[in-house]
Design a protein around this motif. Sequence first.
Motif, short mmCIF file in Angstrom:
data_model
loop_
_atom_site.label_atom_id
_atom_site.label_comp_id
_atom_site.label_asym_id
_atom_site.label_seq_id
_atom_site.Cartn_x
_atom_site.Cartn_y
_atom_site.Cartn_z
N ARG A 13 0.83 -1.21 0.00
CA ARG A 13 0.00 0.00 0.00
C ARG A 13 0.86 1.26 0.00
N ALA A 14 1.95 1.26 0.76
CA ALA A 14 2.83 2.43 0.80
C ALA A 14 3.45 2.68 -0.57
N LEU A 15 3.96 1.63 -1.20
CA LEU A 15 4.58 1.79 -2.52
C LEU A 15 3.54 2.19 -3.57
N ASP A 16 2.34 1.63 -3.48
CA ASP A 16 1.27 1.97 -4.42
C ASP A 16 0.88 3.44 -4.26
N SER A 17 0.79 3.88 -3.02
CA SER A 17 0.43 5.28 -2.74
C SER A 17 1.50 6.23 -3.29
N ILE A 18 2.77 5.90 -3.06
CA ILE A 18 3.86 6.71 -3.60
C ILE A 18 3.77 6.77 -5.12
N SER A 19 3.61 5.62 -5.74
CA SER A 19 3.55 5.56 -7.20
C SER A 19 2.38 6.37 -7.74
N ASN A 20 1.22 6.22 -7.12
CA ASN A 20 0.06 6.97 -7.59
C ASN A 20 0.29 8.48 -7.52
N MET A 21 0.97 8.94 -6.47
CA MET A 21 1.27 10.37 -6.35
C MET A 21 2.29 10.80 -7.40
N GLU A 22 3.34 10.02 -7.56
CA GLU A 22 4.40 10.40 -8.50
C GLU A 22 3.98 10.27 -9.96
N PHE A 23 3.08 9.37 -10.27
CA PHE A 23 2.69 9.15 -11.65
C PHE A 23 1.57 10.09 -12.11
N LYS A 24 1.07 10.93 -11.20
CA LYS A 24 0.05 11.91 -11.60
C LYS A 24 0.59 12.83 -12.69
N ILE A 26 2.28 12.20 -15.18
CA ILE A 26 2.12 11.64 -16.52
C ILE A 26 0.71 11.07 -16.72
N ASP A 27 -0.22 11.53 -15.87
CA ASP A 27 -1.65 11.19 -15.97
C ASP A 27 -1.97 9.72 -15.76
N LEU A 28 -1.20 9.05 -14.91
CA LEU A 28 -1.52 7.67 -14.53
C LEU A 28 -1.99 7.68 -13.08
N THR A 29 -3.09 7.00 -12.82
CA THR A 29 -3.63 6.97 -11.47
C THR A 29 -4.07 5.57 -11.08
N LYS A 30 -4.31 5.39 -9.80
CA LYS A 30 -4.91 4.18 -9.24
C LYS A 30 -4.39 2.88 -9.83
N GLY A 31 -3.10 2.70 -9.79
CA GLY A 31 -2.54 1.42 -10.21
C GLY A 31 -2.47 1.19 -11.70
N GLN A 32 -2.80 2.19 -12.51
CA GLN A 32 -2.75 2.01 -13.96
C GLN A 32 -1.33 1.66 -14.42
N TYR A 33 -0.35 2.15 -13.70
CA TYR A 33 1.04 1.90 -14.08
C TYR A 33 1.34 0.40 -14.12
N LEU A 34 0.70 -0.38 -13.23
CA LEU A 34 0.91 -1.83 -13.23
C LEU A 34 0.55 -2.43 -14.58
N ILE A 54 -1.68 -9.74 -12.95
CA ILE A 54 -1.73 -8.70 -11.92
C ILE A 54 -2.55 -9.16 -10.70
N LYS A 55 -3.29 -10.23 -10.87
CA LYS A 55 -4.14 -10.79 -9.81
C LYS A 55 -5.32 -9.88 -9.49
N VAL A 56 -6.06 -9.52 -10.55
CA VAL A 56 -7.30 -8.77 -10.39
C VAL A 56 -8.38 -9.47 -11.19
N ASP A 57 -9.63 -9.13 -10.90
CA ASP A 57 -10.72 -9.73 -11.67
C ASP A 57 -10.81 -9.07 -13.04
N ARG A 58 -11.52 -9.71 -13.95
CA ARG A 58 -11.59 -9.24 -15.33
C ARG A 58 -12.24 -7.87 -15.46
N THR A 59 -13.22 -7.59 -14.60
CA THR A 59 -13.91 -6.30 -14.65
C THR A 59 -12.96 -5.17 -14.28
N THR A 60 -12.17 -5.37 -13.23
CA THR A 60 -11.20 -4.37 -12.81
C THR A 60 -10.19 -4.12 -13.92
N ALA A 61 -9.69 -5.20 -14.51
CA ALA A 61 -8.73 -5.07 -15.61
C ALA A 61 -9.36 -4.34 -16.79
#
Length: 150
Positions: A13-24, A26-34, A54-61
């Motif tokens: 969660r900490a790394l995801d939060s950092i990434s989400n802030m830093e990737f704003k 370049i207009d990437l949010t909420k785990g899109q970078y994965l 990525i281990k998410v359901d098909r709808t999320t993907a």
Amino acid sequence: MREILREIGMIARALDSISNMEFKEIDLTKGQYLYLVRIYENPGIIQDKLAEMIKVDRTTAARAIQKLEMQGFIEKKDDETNKKIKRLFTTEKGKQAYPFLKREGDHSNSVALAGFSEEETEILFHLLQRVRKNVEVDWEFVKKGNKREY
């Protein structure tokens, strides 16, 4: 028993939060970078394989992929033999974003592993792979609509 999964969750969660802030920037949010990284590293991957990776359901993907496509980071192309299958590729915009994402990932790895020897890093990597494989069994089971018994 130690709360190992809590520790792993806090790290993630900490790394995801950092990434989400830093990737704003370049207009990437909420785990899109994965998704973007995996598509770049696996050109032509199909949506179901990406979701599994990525281990998410098909709808999320599907939502993340749709947004990346609308933002111009990726594109879908018809499979050459089966027109029902759409393959995912990064666009020029996605390719330009990748080095930034890769640098961030490398930096996060080096920060997380600061003070670890090469041997400790290798041991941790293999232990975490074993944990992931154990969890994948339940993930597959539950994904198919089953309930775990505890």
